[in-house]
Structures are given as structure tokens and as C-alpha cells.
Design a protein around this motif. Structure first.
Motif, PDB file in Angstrom:
ATOM      1  N   LEU A  33       3.833  -4.118   0.752  1.00 28.62           N
ATOM      2  CA  LEU A  33       2.702  -4.722   0.050  1.00 28.62           C
ATOM      3  C   LEU A  33       3.114  -4.977  -1.386  1.00 28.62           C
ATOM      4  CD1 LEU A  33      -0.354  -2.637   1.293  1.00 28.62           C
ATOM      5  CD2 LEU A  33       0.151  -5.020   1.798  1.00 28.62           C
ATOM      6  N   ASP A  34       2.918  -6.207  -1.852  1.00 28.25           N
ATOM      7  CA  ASP A  34       3.238  -6.546  -3.241  1.00 28.25           C
ATOM      8  C   ASP A  34       2.131  -6.050  -4.165  1.00 28.25           C
ATOM      9  OD1 ASP A  34       5.711  -7.719  -3.590  1.00 28.25           O
ATOM     10  OD2 ASP A  34       5.005  -9.748  -3.173  1.00 28.25           O
ATOM     11  N   PRO A  35       2.491  -5.378  -5.278  1.00 26.96           N
ATOM     12  CA  PRO A  35       1.479  -5.033  -6.281  1.00 26.96           C
ATOM     13  C   PRO A  35       0.910  -6.314  -6.898  1.00 26.96           C
ATOM     14  CG  PRO A  35       3.515  -3.810  -6.663  1.00 26.96           C
ATOM     15  CD  PRO A  35       3.808  -4.851  -5.621  1.00 26.96           C
ATOM     16  N   LYS A  36      -0.316  -6.243  -7.373  1.00 33.44           N
ATOM     17  CA  LYS A  36      -0.961  -7.412  -7.971  1.00 33.44           C
ATOM     18  C   LYS A  36      -0.157  -7.905  -9.178  1.00 33.44           C
ATOM     19  CE  LYS A  36      -5.369  -9.186  -9.438  1.00 33.44           C
ATOM     20  NZ  LYS A  36      -6.791  -8.964  -9.507  1.00 33.44           N
ATOM     21  N   LYS A  68       4.759 -14.352   4.022  1.00 35.56           N
ATOM     22  CA  LYS A  68       3.642 -13.707   3.327  1.00 35.56           C
ATOM     23  C   LYS A  68       2.398 -13.758   4.209  1.00 35.56           C
ATOM     24  CE  LYS A  68       5.091 -15.076  -1.300  1.00 35.56           C
ATOM     25  NZ  LYS A  68       4.712 -15.790  -2.514  1.00 35.56           N
ATOM     26  N   ASP A  90      -1.882 -12.527   3.817  1.00 39.39           N
ATOM     27  CA  ASP A  90      -2.944 -11.956   2.986  1.00 39.39           C
ATOM     28  C   ASP A  90      -3.679 -10.883   3.787  1.00 39.39           C
ATOM     29  OD1 ASP A  90      -4.623 -11.513   0.863  1.00 39.39           O
ATOM     30  OD2 ASP A  90      -5.902 -13.254   1.269  1.00 39.39           O
ATOM     31  N   ASP A 123      -6.562  -8.090   3.169  1.00 30.88           N
ATOM     32  CA  ASP A 123      -7.594  -7.470   2.329  1.00 30.88           C
ATOM     33  C   ASP A 123      -7.341  -7.691   0.839  1.00 30.88           C
ATOM     34  OD1 ASP A 123      -8.843  -6.480   4.642  1.00 30.88           O
ATOM     35  OD2 ASP A 123      -7.539  -4.710   4.650  1.00 30.88           O
ATOM     36  N   LYS A 169      -4.573  -8.247  -0.646  1.00 29.41           N
ATOM     37  CA  LYS A 169      -3.208  -7.890  -1.045  1.00 29.41           C
ATOM     38  C   LYS A 169      -2.230  -8.743  -0.253  1.00 29.41           C
ATOM     39  CE  LYS A 169      -4.287  -3.147  -2.236  1.00 29.41           C
ATOM     40  NZ  LYS A 169      -4.000  -1.752  -2.006  1.00 29.41           N
ATOM     41  N   GLU A 180       0.953  -8.978   1.895  1.00 30.51           N
ATOM     42  CA  GLU A 180       1.944  -8.247   2.694  1.00 30.51           C
ATOM     43  C   GLU A 180       3.102  -9.193   2.946  1.00 30.51           C
ATOM     44  OE1 GLU A 180       1.827  -5.349   6.425  1.00 30.51           O
ATOM     45  OE2 GLU A 180       1.434  -7.439   6.984  1.00 30.51           O
TER      46      GLU A 180
END
Length: 163
Positions: free
Chosen positions: A7-10, A39, A41, A43, A45, A47
Motif C-alpha cells: 500500500l502506498d502512503p498518501k 495500481k 484503489d 478504500d 488507498k 495498492e
């Protein structure tokens, strides 16, 4: 084929590389192979799933760079059986990027190893993609060199794997 997801941080973007080794003139040389990803999406975030062309019985060292505006987080791990075992401590690297402020495209020279494997990867910090070089033969030295096209007002950084 093996794969793993993160999961990429914002506000950050992760890219991953497989560390490959080869022998050049009886010396082990390490190179990076950027991994393809998709990629999704989840929730709110992002992934990201990375794909490695690797027999399921084999393992490979993975380097992940999670890139922000002025820092990146570097994680290393071992991928085996589509499971990534990541080291406990990540390295936080603050960097001063290579910036092209000229307002026009710029070209930068760099050297290649004799077998054309590239020990240094130049990354565009906006797209998080590797800058692909244009190869040419240097008429003065007879060596194969490359030029990278750098867009104006963009930040770039270079990474190299050594022993």
C-alpha cells in the motif's frame, strides 16, 4: 512469475527493483531491473502489485523506493514463493535532486559497463520511472556512453548498487 503487493502512503509513490548480478571480467556486477506494476484503489488507498519474472522455486532481493517530494524510504527484502520478507528497519533518505532549471530539455552523459549493463539508474521523481538512455559510441574514447533527456523543471535522482 511471482508477485507481491504493497500500500502506498498518501502523497508518495513506490517503485521496486529486482537486484540482478552478473560477472564482467571475473568481477561480480549488480544491476537493477525495474519491476512492472499495476495500481488498484482500495478504500481510498493505492495498492500496488509488482510482478517479477522468476521461477516460483527461486528467490530474489528486492529494493523498494517510496518517493516523496524531498525524501524517500528505502526498504529491502527477499521475494520467495510470492511472499516478500522485508527488513525490520527502513532507511529514510533525504535527497537533493538533480534539477533541470534551464527551461529546455537537457542531456546528461554517463558511462556504461563493457557488457552494456547499467550500474546506475536515473529516476524521474515525478513519474517515478527510469529515464531511458540513448546510446552512442564516443568517437574520442571508443567507449559506449549514453545520454539521458531531462525535462525542464523536473527533479531526478540516481541510484547505484555496489558491493
Amino acid at each position: 512469475m511471482q508477485e507481491f503487493s504493497i500500500l502506498d502512503p498518501k502523497g508518495m509513490n513506490t517503485i521496486a527493483f529486482a537486484v540482478e548480478s552478473d560477472y564482467v571480467e571475473n568481477e561480480e556486477v549488480y544491476t537493477l531491473k525495474m519491476l512492472d506494476s499495476e495500481k488498484d484503489d482500495k478504500d481510498g488507498k493505492v495498492e500496488k502489485t509488482f510482478f517479477v519474472e522468476l521461477d516460483p522455486k527461486d528467490s530474489v532481493t528486492i529494493i523498494m523506493l517510496t518517493i516523496g517530494k524531498s525524501k524517500m524510504i528505502m526498504n529491502t527484502g527477499l521475494l520467495q514463493d510470492s511472499e516478500l520478507d522485508i527488513t525490520e528497519d527502513a532507511d529514510i533518505i533525504k535527497y537533493e535532486p538533480i534539477i533541470n532549471n534551464e527551461g529546455v530539455y537537457q542531456y546528461r552523459d554517463f558511462k556504461y559497463t563493457p557488457n552494456l549493463k547499467r550500474p546506475i539508474s536515473i529516476i524521474d521523481s515525478v513519474t517515478c520511472e527510469e529515464v531511458k538512455p540513448m546510446l552512442y559510441l564516443d568517437p574520442d574514447t571508443g567507449e559506449i556512453t549514453g545520454k539521458c533527456k531531462m525535462q525542464p523543471y523536473r527533479q531526478y535522482f540516481a541510484i547505484e548498487i555496489t558491493k
